[in-house]
Design a protein around this motif. Structure first.
Motif, PDB file in Angstrom:
ATOM      1  N   PRO A 116      25.538  -7.627   1.308  1.00  6.89           N
ATOM      2  CA  PRO A 116      24.231  -7.496   0.657  1.00  6.89           C
ATOM      3  C   PRO A 116      24.320  -6.568  -0.550  1.00  6.89           C
ATOM      4  CG  PRO A 116      24.292  -6.240   2.701  1.00  6.89           C
ATOM      5  CD  PRO A 116      25.555  -7.050   2.668  1.00  6.89           C
ATOM      6  N   GLU A 117      23.564  -6.896  -1.580  1.00 10.41           N
ATOM      7  CA  GLU A 117      23.527  -6.098  -2.799  1.00 10.41           C
ATOM      8  C   GLU A 117      22.096  -5.636  -3.054  1.00 10.41           C
ATOM      9  OE1 GLU A 117      25.019  -8.740  -5.737  1.00 10.41           O
ATOM     10  OE2 GLU A 117      27.117  -8.537  -5.104  1.00 10.41           O
ATOM     11  N   PRO A 118      21.926  -4.630  -3.911  1.00  9.56           N
ATOM     12  CA  PRO A 118      20.549  -4.227  -4.245  1.00  9.56           C
ATOM     13  C   PRO A 118      19.785  -5.376  -4.878  1.00  9.56           C
ATOM     14  CG  PRO A 118      22.148  -2.585  -4.978  1.00  9.56           C
ATOM     15  CD  PRO A 118      22.941  -3.782  -4.562  1.00  9.56           C
ATOM     16  N   GLY A 119      18.513  -5.462  -4.543  1.00  5.54           N
ATOM     17  CA  GLY A 119      17.673  -6.519  -5.087  1.00  5.54           C
ATOM     18  C   GLY A 119      16.219  -6.093  -5.106  1.00  5.54           C
ATOM     19  N   ARG A 120      15.363  -7.058  -5.262  1.00  6.11           N
ATOM     20  CA  ARG A 120      13.920  -6.786  -5.260  1.00  6.11           C
ATOM     21  C   ARG A 120      13.399  -7.090  -3.862  1.00  6.11           C
ATOM     22  NH1 ARG A 120      10.464  -6.354  -9.590  1.00  6.11           N
ATOM     23  NH2 ARG A 120       8.240  -6.561  -9.116  1.00  6.11           N
ATOM     24  N   ALA A 121      13.147  -6.055  -3.090  1.00  6.24           N
ATOM     25  CA  ALA A 121      12.713  -6.239  -1.709  1.00  6.24           C
ATOM     26  C   ALA A 121      11.337  -6.886  -1.670  1.00  6.24           C
ATOM     27  CB  ALA A 121      12.698  -4.903  -0.979  1.00  6.24           C
ATOM     28  N   ALA A 122      11.203  -7.913  -0.803  1.00  8.92           N
ATOM     29  CA  ALA A 122       9.928  -8.619  -0.701  1.00  8.92           C
ATOM     30  C   ALA A 122       9.393  -8.647   0.720  1.00  8.92           C
ATOM     31  CB  ALA A 122      10.077 -10.054  -1.216  1.00  8.92           C
ATOM     32  N   ALA A 123      10.286  -8.645   1.695  1.00  8.99           N
ATOM     33  CA  ALA A 123       9.818  -8.835   3.068  1.00  8.99           C
ATOM     34  C   ALA A 123      10.851  -8.281   4.047  1.00  8.99           C
ATOM     35  CB  ALA A 123       9.577 -10.326   3.340  1.00  8.99           C
ATOM     36  N   ALA A 158       7.450  -5.514  12.499  1.00  9.09           N
ATOM     37  CA  ALA A 158       8.192  -4.579  11.646  1.00  9.09           C
ATOM     38  C   ALA A 158       7.480  -4.528  10.305  1.00  9.09           C
ATOM     39  CB  ALA A 158       9.629  -5.030  11.470  1.00  9.09           C
ATOM     40  N   SER A 159       7.244  -3.312   9.813  1.00  7.49           N
ATOM     41  CA  SER A 159       6.510  -3.176   8.562  1.00  7.49           C
ATOM     42  C   SER A 159       7.120  -2.085   7.698  1.00  7.49           C
ATOM     43  CB  SER A 159       5.036  -2.864   8.836  1.00  7.49           C
ATOM     44  OG  SER A 159       4.901  -1.664   9.569  1.00  7.49           O
ATOM     45  N   SER A 160       6.905  -2.218   6.388  1.00  4.55           N
ATOM     46  CA  SER A 160       7.336  -1.222   5.409  1.00  4.55           C
ATOM     47  C   SER A 160       6.390  -1.316   4.226  1.00  4.55           C
ATOM     48  CB  SER A 160       8.777  -1.480   4.959  1.00  4.55           C
ATOM     49  OG  SER A 160       9.212  -0.493   4.043  1.00  4.55           O
ATOM     50  N   PRO A 161       5.982  -0.202   3.641  1.00  4.72           N
ATOM     51  CA  PRO A 161       5.004  -0.241   2.544  1.00  4.72           C
ATOM     52  C   PRO A 161       5.431  -1.190   1.426  1.00  4.72           C
ATOM     53  CG  PRO A 161       5.355   2.012   3.251  1.00  4.72           C
ATOM     54  CD  PRO A 161       6.368   1.178   3.975  1.00  4.72           C
ATOM     55  N   GLY A 162       4.529  -2.088   1.067  1.00  3.23           N
ATOM     56  CA  GLY A 162       4.771  -3.002  -0.041  1.00  3.23           C
ATOM     57  C   GLY A 162       5.545  -4.250   0.325  1.00  3.23           C
ATOM     58  N   LEU A 163       5.989  -4.383   1.577  1.00  3.30           N
ATOM     59  CA  LEU A 163       6.770  -5.547   1.987  1.00  3.30           C
ATOM     60  C   LEU A 163       5.997  -6.369   2.999  1.00  3.30           C
ATOM     61  CD1 LEU A 163      10.329  -3.976   2.464  1.00  3.30           C
ATOM     62  CD2 LEU A 163       9.271  -4.853   0.381  1.00  3.30           C
ATOM     63  N   GLU A 164       6.301  -7.651   3.052  1.00  4.55           N
ATOM     64  CA  GLU A 164       5.681  -8.534   4.032  1.00  4.55           C
ATOM     65  C   GLU A 164       6.211  -8.205   5.425  1.00  4.55           C
ATOM     66  OE1 GLU A 164       5.528 -13.313   5.127  1.00  4.55           O
ATOM     67  OE2 GLU A 164       6.060 -12.667   3.090  1.00  4.55           O
ATOM     68  N   ASP A 165       5.288  -8.094   6.389  1.00  3.59           N
ATOM     69  CA  ASP A 165       5.686  -7.765   7.753  1.00  3.59           C
ATOM     70  C   ASP A 165       6.532  -8.880   8.363  1.00  3.59           C
ATOM     71  OD1 ASP A 165       4.119  -5.578   7.380  1.00  3.59           O
ATOM     72  OD2 ASP A 165       2.589  -6.115   8.862  1.00  3.59           O
ATOM     73  N   ALA A 166       7.295  -8.501   9.379  1.00  5.56           N
ATOM     74  CA  ALA A 166       8.030  -9.469  10.194  1.00  5.56           C
ATOM     75  C   ALA A 166       7.484  -9.425  11.609  1.00  5.56           C
ATOM     76  CB  ALA A 166       9.524  -9.146  10.200  1.00  5.56           C
ATOM     77  N   LEU A 167       7.303 -10.589  12.221  1.00  8.37           N
ATOM     78  CA  LEU A 167       6.788 -10.698  13.584  1.00  8.37           C
ATOM     79  C   LEU A 167       7.810 -11.402  14.458  1.00  8.37           C
ATOM     80  CD1 LEU A 167       3.118 -11.818  12.845  1.00  8.37           C
ATOM     81  CD2 LEU A 167       3.906  -9.528  13.445  1.00  8.37           C
ATOM     82  N   LEU A 168       7.839 -11.028  15.725  1.00  6.96           N
ATOM     83  CA  LEU A 168       8.761 -11.654  16.675  1.00  6.96           C
ATOM     84  C   LEU A 168       8.156 -11.547  18.064  1.00  6.96           C
ATOM     85  CD1 LEU A 168      11.641 -12.922  17.082  1.00  6.96           C
ATOM     86  CD2 LEU A 168      12.427 -10.593  17.596  1.00  6.96           C
ATOM     87  N   GLU A 169       8.331 -12.590  18.866  1.00  2.11           N
ATOM     88  CA  GLU A 169       7.905 -12.565  20.256  1.00  2.11           C
ATOM     89  C   GLU A 169       9.117 -12.735  21.158  1.00  2.11           C
ATOM     90  OE1 GLU A 169       4.845 -15.461  20.896  1.00  2.11           O
ATOM     91  OE2 GLU A 169       3.297 -14.206  19.964  1.00  2.11           O
ATOM     92  N   ILE A 170       9.202 -11.875  22.175  1.00  2.97           N
ATOM     93  CA  ILE A 170      10.286 -11.909  23.149  1.00  2.97           C
ATOM     94  C   ILE A 170       9.661 -12.042  24.533  1.00  2.97           C
ATOM     95  CG2 ILE A 170      12.194 -10.639  24.205  1.00  2.97           C
ATOM     96  CD1 ILE A 170      12.893 -11.502  21.439  1.00  2.97           C
ATOM     97  N   ARG A 171      10.032 -13.059  25.272  1.00  2.00           N
ATOM     98  CA  ARG A 171       9.501 -13.266  26.617  1.00  2.00           C
ATOM     99  C   ARG A 171      10.457 -12.687  27.664  1.00  2.00           C
ATOM    100  NH1 ARG A 171       5.688 -16.351  29.017  1.00  2.00           N
ATOM    101  NH2 ARG A 171       5.214 -17.390  27.024  1.00  2.00           N
ATOM    102  N   THR A 172       9.901 -11.935  28.592  1.00  2.00           N
ATOM    103  CA  THR A 172      10.655 -11.489  29.769  1.00  2.00           C
ATOM    104  C   THR A 172      10.362 -12.481  30.884  1.00  2.00           C
ATOM    105  OG1 THR A 172      10.467  -9.192  29.072  1.00  2.00           O
ATOM    106  CG2 THR A 172      11.053  -9.597  31.370  1.00  2.00           C
ATOM    107  N   LEU A 173      11.410 -13.054  31.473  1.00  2.00           N
ATOM    108  CA  LEU A 173      11.255 -14.229  32.319  1.00  2.00           C
ATOM    109  C   LEU A 173      10.896 -13.917  33.764  1.00  2.00           C
ATOM    110  CD1 LEU A 173      14.252 -16.339  30.967  1.00  2.00           C
ATOM    111  CD2 LEU A 173      11.873 -16.336  30.200  1.00  2.00           C
ATOM    112  N   THR A 174      11.524 -12.918  34.358  1.00  2.00           N
ATOM    113  CA  THR A 174      11.296 -12.649  35.775  1.00  2.00           C
ATOM    114  C   THR A 174      10.916 -11.197  35.988  1.00  2.00           C
ATOM    115  OG1 THR A 174      13.628 -12.115  36.198  1.00  2.00           O
ATOM    116  CG2 THR A 174      12.963 -14.416  36.462  1.00  2.00           C
TER     117      THR A 174
END
Length: 872
Positions: free
Chosen positions: A598-605, A692-708
């Motif tokens: 990875p290289e420096p870039g314009r962070a978006a999300a 997951a969130s950071s100022p100025g960036l689009e949040d990331a969402l994730l769902e994890i299911r615990t089965l038993t």
């Protein structure tokens, strides 16, 4: 002493027990009745109190204000490579509900590890104690149980104890019930703790025989006549051999060993890293037509040999093993990691192309050997007899006691834990040798004869308990200990100090490169390349026929009393994200090209991913690793590392810090090179929603299911408590009152050496020996690696002759170049000594370059480095 230790194993209800080599199910297939042996996970629904509690064992104590927790658990939770940690007591309490307590049934609590002394109480009655932080134990609680509610209380302490091994080490020694606990219920007639030893006295690719020695225990009041039956089950769950029945008479409160030998089996599937085939022995104990116990033991068909001239062989094939040293702790959770996290560690080392792991420097969780068995990695399990030096810390004490009053108890502790390690793991085919120690030459000089004698006793005990494997003395590059065992493991400069030593040997540690992720795309061979006979122009030319293999220091970053930098020598970081060196090995060994960095870039999300789509079990044995990645507007990963907040918005998930965690680019919980990671576990079934969130960036969402597990009920199920991370306030340099001495018995090298006057003579503590440079070298230099990051203060250098001299001394900054500590041009003292203060610089390696030696001498007999460990 050996007889006493073996006798203790035969006793039921003692304090040395665990279940690691067995997997027993309550309702097996094949139409068999449920097993009379029931093994239940006991990790959930504990309450914890840090500190000592006078009435901690009293069932009437109100513990409602104690912290609710599950196991594995650490006193230091959450932990992120700090050099300091809580030392003292902690209490755990749990209620065990039993509808009744039938006569003739035996209830045992089996702990896979507690650091480091644990006292167990049942309904206010002391049931037992175990000393030793890295081996499992069991406590028979049958006599203290009653129908209804039973209070289980465990008092644990991690106090440094001069009679308890290890007395020293370079990791951290956090207390707690940091491994799994199980409740095991059996009949009074049963197979004893880890009571089977499976060997293959005849083994080849064409045929093999299986021998099973089973310890059958009768805890009843009456003598019993029983029949022991057994069968061998192949990896496809087929019965491939029936063991001959053996009838046994069992007196009350006695253990009897039964031996069964199978007929020859044709073409067994051999275990190897490429073909990790595992078989099982199912043992059944039957009395009067009633099955009293059923016990299963995994094993494998394989044979190994170590030779002094041709190296290591597995199943008759030569193999130069390539591996890594591995500590057990991980980001946030410290030592209290799940079985799933252990499996990820083993798999990461295999995915880099390695085939060997040295378990540094203590017996690991029993699941570790299960994982190396099943994933396919050679493994060396190591006893917790360790030495280190140079820290203002109790765990930097002499490896062996200096007080004669402590000797007998310390010897017994070492032998006990060695015996427990072997008994727990002896049926694991991945284990190719037992290691007795690591660098125990870091001990008071007057204790070295005792160290050698104890190592001899350990080797003898290892041979007695397991004649099928050799015993290694590891970290054997100093102290004249390398020939005490069957195999010698040399660390650091031992790679070149012992060319063709005439005994089976391997390089137990090489590399030791300090780097934060991403690090350099390089292997960090270190002293391996200086092996006599190796060519700098020929790749891997140090892999000479007499050497069996090598293991890098280290596989993973770890916590260390020497500070975060010193613990950051892994090819994978503390959060289990690979450094670029990991990718170098994967490319070199498996031919997989590295990814685009990875290289420096314009962070978006942000992007949020996990190691698995779900958590299978809500019982402390399973979890997932969560990874946050910074991406640009096209979704490409970039190296920008802004602060990130990860939150569990709903559901049962738990992070080491509770329901949220903060990653920062310069803090102890880091985001680096555009990524951060942490593991999440759960104690209920349900869906955890993460953001997951950071100022100025689009949040990331994730769902994890615990089965038993028990269902998570929103608004009803209590959420995990917040555990804010207390940033470690490092002790300022000025607060250190007394300088410490560094560099004694650590690696030393030089630009050129006169035969018989090795670089190591300057830091061996013997003033009669000296390093002497080559006669014609213009500006010879000598270098010492103190194996610490040091704030330098002053030096004392003893030259072989007196007179006028000029030299410069430097230190190498971590990840940087050499900087001048001091220069000298003048006369030595009448005894050839130069004392000088240095610039207050921080660095690791020390180098002295002679500009003009005293007339007639190019020799140095002693170098003393004074300062203190830099722990930031």
């Amino acid at each position: 002493m050996i007889v006493a230790i073996l006798g203790a194993f035969a006793m039921s209800g003692g304090t040395s027990a665990a279940v690691a080599q067995t997997t027993v199910v309550a309702a097996p297939a094949n139409g068999m009745h449920p097993s009379p042996r029931v093994r239940r996970n006991f990790n959930g629904d504990w309450r914890f109190k840090l500190g000592d509690v006078a009435a901690g064992a009293d069932p009437a104590l109100d513990d409602s204000d104690w912290e609710p927790t599950g196991l594995p658990h650490s006193f230091s939770l959450p932990y992120f490579q700090a050099p300091s940690f809580y030392v003292g007591y902690g209490w755990y309490r749990k209620t065990l509900q039993l509808p009744d307590v039938p006569a003739g049934r035996r209830h045992v609590l089996e702990f896979e590890g507690a650091f480091q002394t644990a006292e167990v109480f049942v309904n206010g009655t002391r049931a037992g104690q175990h000393r030793g932080g890295y081996t499992g134990f069991s406590i028979d609680i049958s006599s203290a149980l009653k129908a209804g509610a039973n209070t289980i209380a465990v008092r644990v302490n991690n106090n440094w104890d001069p009679t308890l091994a290890p007395r020293a080490g370079e990791h951290v020694f956090s207390g707690g019930l940091y491994r799994d606990v199980w409740l095991v219920t059996t009949d009074a007639v049963h197979v004893a703790w880890m009571g089977t030893r499976v060997t293959t006295p005849e083994v080849s690719a064409a045929s093999s025989r299986v021998q099973v020695e089973t310890e059958v225990r009768n805890d009843g009041a009456m003598a019993v006549s029983a029949v022991v039956r057994g069968e061998v089950i192949d990896p496809r769950d087929r019965v491939v051999a029936i063991l001959p029945e053996r009838r046994v008479e069992l007196p009350p409160s006695q253990t009897v060993t039964v031996t069964q030998l199978s007929e020859r089996m044709s073409r067994p599937q051999l275990w190897s890293p490429e073909t990790p085939s595992l078989y099982r022995v199912r043992t059944r104990v039957v009395s009067n037509g009633v099955e009293r116990d059923r016990y299963e033991t995994e094993f494998g068909f394989r044979w190994v040999s170590w030779t002094a001239d041709k190296g290591f062989f597995l199943n008759g094939q030569h193999r130069y093993f390539r591996g890594a040293n591995v500590h057990q702790d991980q980001a946030g959770w410290g030592d209290a990691v799940t079985n799933a996290a252990i499996e990820r560690d083993v798999q990461m080392m295999k995915d880099a192309g390695f085939d060997f792991i040295r378990g540094s420097h203590y017996p690991h969780d029993p699941h570790f050997a299960e994982a190396t068995d099943r994933i396919g990695m050679l493994y060396m399990s190591e006893a917790p007899f360790w030495g280190t030096a140079g820290f203002n810390n109790l765990w930097s004490s002499s490896a062996y006691p200096t007080d004669p009053a402590h000797i007998a108890a310390f010897d017994a502790s070492v032998m006990q834990q060695l015996a427990e390690m072997i008994r727990i793991n002896r049926n694991r085919p991945s284990i190719i040798a037992w290691s007795m120690d690591n660098e125990v030459f870091f001990t008071a000089p007057e204790t070295m004869p005792h160290v050698r004698r104890l190592l001899q006793d350990m080797v003898a005990l290892a041979h007695e308990l397991d004649p099928t494997r050799l015993a290694s003395v590891s970290g054997a590059q100093r102290g004249e200990i390398d020939r005490i065992g069957d195999v010698a493991g040399y660390n650091g400069d031992g790679a070149f100090l012992f060319p063709d030593p005439g005994i089976p040997n391997f390089v137990a540690e090489y590399g030791s490169t300090i780097a934060d992720r991403p690090g350099e795309y390089a292997p960090g061979w270190g002293d391996l390349e200086r092996t006599p006979g190796a060519s700098p122009d020929t790749p891997y030319s140090w892999r000479l026929p007499w050497r069996s293999g090598e293991a890098i220091w280290a596989g993973f970053d770890h916590g260390s009393i020497a500070g975060r930098q010193f613990g950051s020598m892994g090819i994978v970081d503390y959060s289990r994200l690979p450094k670029r060196s990991w990718y170098w090995y994967r490319n070199a060994y498996l031919g997989i090209a590295p990814p685009r960095w990875p290289e420096p870039g314009r962070a978006a999300a942000l992007r949020l991913s996990s190691s698995a789509p779900s958590i299978g079990r809500a019982d402390g044995t399973d979890d997932v690793q969560l990874v946050v990645t910074v991406v640009d507007e096209n979704g490409k990963a970039i190296s920008n590392s802004p602060p990130v907040r990860l939150v569990i918005e709903s559901g049962p998930g738990e992070l080491p810090t509770g329901r949220a965690i903060e990653f920062t680019p310069s803090g102890d919980i880091p985001i680096r090179d555009g990524q951060a990671a942490i593991a999440m576990r759960s104690w209920q079934a349900g869906v955890s929603r993460l953001r997951a969130s950071s100022p100025g960036l689009e949040d990331a969402l994730l769902e994890i299911r615990t089965l038993t597990g028990p269902s998570f009920l929103p608004g009803v199920t209590p959420l995990s408590p917040d555990r804010p991370y207390p940033h470690d306030e490092a002790r300022p340099v000025e607060a250190v009152a007394v300088d410490e001495v560094f560099g004694m018995d650590t690696p030393a090298s030089a630009s050129c050496t006169t035969p018989g006057h090795m670089p190591g003579h300057v830091n061996d503590g013997d003033p009669s020996t000296s390093w002497i440079a080559c006669p014609n070298e213009q500006t010879p230099w000598i270098m010492i690696d103190p194996e610490r990051v040091i704030r330098y203060r002053r030096l004392r250098i003893a030259f072989a002759h007196i007179g006028r001299i000029a030299f410069v001394v430097e230190t190498r900054e971590v990840g940087g170049g050499w900087r001048s500590l001091a220069e000298w041009s003048g006369e030595t003292t009448p005894d050839g000594v130069v004392d000088l203060d240095t610039a207050p610089l921080t660095g690791r390696q020390f180098r002295l370059t002679l500009r003009s030696p005293p007339a007639g001498s190019r020799g140095i007999s002693d170098i003393r480095i004074y300062g203190h460990v830099f722990t930031n």
